[in-house]
Design a protein around this motif. Sequence first.
Motif, PDB file in Angstrom:
ATOM      1  N   ASN A   8       0.631  -1.191   0.122  1.00 25.65           N
ATOM      2  CA  ASN A   8      -0.231   0.027   0.101  1.00 25.65           C
ATOM      3  C   ASN A   8       0.587   1.154  -0.076  1.00 25.65           C
ATOM      4  OD1 ASN A   8      -2.688   0.928  -0.238  1.00 25.65           O
ATOM      5  ND2 ASN A   8      -2.669   1.600   1.806  1.00 25.65           N
ATOM      6  N   ILE A   9       1.863   1.213  -0.209  1.00 26.37           N
ATOM      7  CA  ILE A   9       2.714   2.744  -0.526  1.00 26.37           C
ATOM      8  C   ILE A   9       2.651   2.867  -2.254  1.00 26.37           C
ATOM      9  CG2 ILE A   9       4.990   3.547  -0.704  1.00 26.37           C
ATOM     10  CD1 ILE A   9       5.505   2.802   2.144  1.00 26.37           C
ATOM     11  N   SER A  10       3.253   1.961  -3.170  1.00 28.69           N
ATOM     12  CA  SER A  10       3.002   2.064  -4.310  1.00 28.69           C
ATOM     13  C   SER A  10       1.853   1.161  -5.028  1.00 28.69           C
ATOM     14  CB  SER A  10       4.296   2.077  -5.090  1.00 28.69           C
ATOM     15  OG  SER A  10       4.461   0.537  -5.239  1.00 28.69           O
ATOM     16  N   GLY A  11       1.112   0.598  -4.310  1.00 27.23           N
ATOM     17  CA  GLY A  11      -0.090   0.043  -4.700  1.00 27.23           C
ATOM     18  C   GLY A  11       0.470  -1.457  -5.369  1.00 27.23           C
ATOM     19  N   SER A  12       1.309  -2.247  -4.795  1.00 30.40           N
ATOM     20  CA  SER A  12       1.480  -3.427  -5.273  1.00 30.40           C
ATOM     21  C   SER A  12       2.388  -4.349  -4.357  1.00 30.40           C
ATOM     22  CB  SER A  12       2.329  -3.461  -6.558  1.00 30.40           C
ATOM     23  OG  SER A  12       3.695  -2.813  -6.317  1.00 30.40           O
ATOM     24  N   ASP A  13       2.377  -5.508  -4.214  1.00 26.02           N
ATOM     25  CA  ASP A  13       3.360  -6.335  -3.455  1.00 26.02           C
ATOM     26  C   ASP A  13       4.717  -5.764  -3.709  1.00 26.02           C
ATOM     27  OD1 ASP A  13       0.985  -7.722  -2.887  1.00 26.02           O
ATOM     28  OD2 ASP A  13       1.770  -9.444  -4.258  1.00 26.02           O
ATOM     29  N   ALA A  14       5.376  -5.901  -2.628  1.00 26.56           N
ATOM     30  CA  ALA A  14       6.827  -5.575  -2.376  1.00 26.56           C
ATOM     31  C   ALA A  14       6.915  -3.962  -3.051  1.00 26.56           C
ATOM     32  CB  ALA A  14       7.618  -6.193  -3.259  1.00 26.56           C
ATOM     33  N   GLY A  15       5.846  -3.357  -2.843  1.00 27.14           N
ATOM     34  CA  GLY A  15       6.121  -1.653  -3.205  1.00 27.14           C
ATOM     35  C   GLY A  15       6.061  -1.347  -4.811  1.00 27.14           C
ATOM     36  N   GLY A  16       6.173  -2.426  -5.673  1.00 27.35           N
ATOM     37  CA  GLY A  16       6.144  -2.105  -7.057  1.00 27.35           C
ATOM     38  C   GLY A  16       7.472  -1.177  -7.331  1.00 27.35           C
ATOM     39  N   GLY A  17       7.446  -0.992  -8.702  1.00 25.37           N
ATOM     40  CA  GLY A  17       8.786  -0.333  -9.284  1.00 25.37           C
ATOM     41  C   GLY A  17       9.998  -1.295  -9.275  1.00 25.37           C
ATOM     42  N   ALA A  18      11.164  -0.528  -9.850  1.00 18.74           N
ATOM     43  CA  ALA A  18      12.332  -1.200 -10.059  1.00 18.74           C
ATOM     44  C   ALA A  18      13.440  -0.622  -9.414  1.00 18.74           C
ATOM     45  CB  ALA A  18      12.830  -1.351 -11.719  1.00 18.74           C
ATOM     46  N   ALA A  19      14.248  -1.544  -8.934  1.00 20.96           N
ATOM     47  CA  ALA A  19      15.604  -0.943  -8.136  1.00 20.96           C
ATOM     48  C   ALA A  19      16.274  -0.035  -9.195  1.00 20.96           C
ATOM     49  CB  ALA A  19      16.386  -1.844  -7.839  1.00 20.96           C
ATOM     50  N   ALA A  20      16.773   1.323  -8.484  1.00 24.45           N
ATOM     51  CA  ALA A  20      17.498   2.369  -8.960  1.00 24.45           C
ATOM     52  C   ALA A  20      18.656   2.458  -8.325  1.00 24.45           C
ATOM     53  CB  ALA A  20      16.623   3.334  -9.570  1.00 24.45           C
ATOM     54  N   ASP A  21      19.784   3.054  -8.935  1.00 24.91           N
ATOM     55  CA  ASP A  21      21.036   3.616  -8.124  1.00 24.91           C
ATOM     56  C   ASP A  21      21.112   4.950  -8.544  1.00 24.91           C
ATOM     57  OD1 ASP A  21      23.129   3.950  -6.476  1.00 24.91           O
ATOM     58  OD2 ASP A  21      24.343   2.740  -7.868  1.00 24.91           O
ATOM     59  N   PHE A  22      20.838   6.180  -7.728  1.00 23.13           N
ATOM     60  CA  PHE A  22      21.062   7.473  -8.056  1.00 23.13           C
ATOM     61  C   PHE A  22      22.210   7.919  -7.161  1.00 23.13           C
ATOM     62  CE2 PHE A  22      16.415   6.673  -8.085  1.00 23.13           C
ATOM     63  CZ  PHE A  22      16.187   6.883  -9.263  1.00 23.13           C
ATOM     64  N   GLU A  23      23.089   8.744  -7.957  1.00 20.32           N
ATOM     65  CA  GLU A  23      24.266   9.325  -7.287  1.00 20.32           C
ATOM     66  C   GLU A  23      23.930  10.204  -6.270  1.00 20.32           C
ATOM     67  OE1 GLU A  23      27.685   9.512  -6.129  1.00 20.32           O
ATOM     68  OE2 GLU A  23      27.514   8.312  -7.785  1.00 20.32           O
ATOM     69  N   ALA A  24      24.214  10.226  -5.068  1.00 18.37           N
ATOM     70  CA  ALA A  24      24.014  10.968  -4.194  1.00 18.37           C
ATOM     71  C   ALA A  24      25.184  11.822  -3.395  1.00 18.37           C
ATOM     72  CB  ALA A  24      23.258  10.197  -3.035  1.00 18.37           C
ATOM     73  N   ALA A  25      26.270  11.834  -4.133  1.00 19.43           N
ATOM     74  CA  ALA A  25      27.422  12.285  -3.617  1.00 19.43           C
ATOM     75  C   ALA A  25      27.306  13.989  -3.238  1.00 19.43           C
ATOM     76  CB  ALA A  25      28.479  12.330  -4.490  1.00 19.43           C
ATOM     77  N   THR A  26      26.709  14.897  -4.206  1.00 17.09           N
ATOM     78  CA  THR A  26      26.686  16.170  -4.000  1.00 17.09           C
ATOM     79  C   THR A  26      25.225  16.561  -4.096  1.00 17.09           C
ATOM     80  OG1 THR A  26      29.032  16.161  -4.807  1.00 17.09           O
ATOM     81  CG2 THR A  26      27.510  18.330  -4.600  1.00 17.09           C
ATOM     82  N   ALA A  27      24.744  17.027  -3.130  1.00 16.46           N
ATOM     83  CA  ALA A  27      23.132  17.255  -3.144  1.00 16.46           C
ATOM     84  C   ALA A  27      23.003  18.679  -3.395  1.00 16.46           C
ATOM     85  CB  ALA A  27      22.207  17.171  -1.777  1.00 16.46           C
ATOM     86  N   ALA A  28      22.272  19.316  -4.254  1.00 16.86           N
ATOM     87  CA  ALA A  28      22.537  20.709  -4.483  1.00 16.86           C
ATOM     88  C   ALA A  28      21.397  21.721  -3.656  1.00 16.86           C
ATOM     89  CB  ALA A  28      21.782  20.853  -5.989  1.00 16.86           C
ATOM     90  N   THR A  29      20.686  20.848  -2.830  1.00 14.44           N
ATOM     91  CA  THR A  29      19.660  21.555  -1.883  1.00 14.44           C
ATOM     92  C   THR A  29      19.311  20.547  -0.664  1.00 14.44           C
ATOM     93  OG1 THR A  29      17.675  20.517  -2.713  1.00 14.44           O
ATOM     94  CG2 THR A  29      18.229  22.490  -3.876  1.00 14.44           C
TER      95      THR A  29
END
Length: 268
Positions: A8-29
Amino acid sequence: MAEEPSVNISGSDAGGGAAADFEAATAATRAEAVVDELGDRYWQKAYGGRDGFECLVRTVLSQNTSDTASQPAHDALLERYGGGDLAAALADADQPTLAETISGAGLYNQKSTRLIALAEFVVETYGGADGFDGFVTEAPPDEVRETLLELNGVGPKTADCVLLFSGGRDGVFPVDTHVHRIARRMGLAPADADHEAVRSALEADVPGEKCGFGHTAMIQFGREYCTARKPACLDDPEACPLADRCDQVGVYPERGEVVDPADAPEIE
């Protein structure tokens, strides 16, 4: 790293969606830095691919009720009306029968009437669930949002959830009660901001590809740490993993008191 909640967060078993890897080294905000830390703590996912009409149905069922109540109602609805074109099935549904089916979700008479009306609109306008799904995934996001908001019972959060979890649109940060509270409490949005103002602030300060998992992770953070009545920092300022990012607007550990950020006195 914790796992995403299963329902019930994204509307499917295991939350739905696909794993992703976002670069988080330098946040602008600061908002992006918060989302990056949430992504490190929980998960990073790209969303999309859920059936558009089913996503709409699920979100309507979740309105003004808990996950534990809306999930069984959703499952019961699919058991009775699923297996084919869900929009066509609900458009032809008997309202009292549908109300009984989803009774666990609360406000079931109102929601059943609303779901039938939405299904009739989808069938008349798009020919059924598949046509609606094509509209959600292919039409310009602003057009999809505007169309959904014109429907009775569809508010900004519902429209944004459909855009995110079905359409997979970047830059969509749905605002529920958790996101609304946390963004204002942390100082990521003005203390008196309404849901739309919080959405605008987050979507302006968080890169589009991070908005989806920012939304789902912020919900989880609100459940585990930044609760409405007793956030983790109330008893122990060190208990919150995002304490160094938070303005604690409306939270007063020295008095053991929590107020809505909109009711907190302005800091001069």
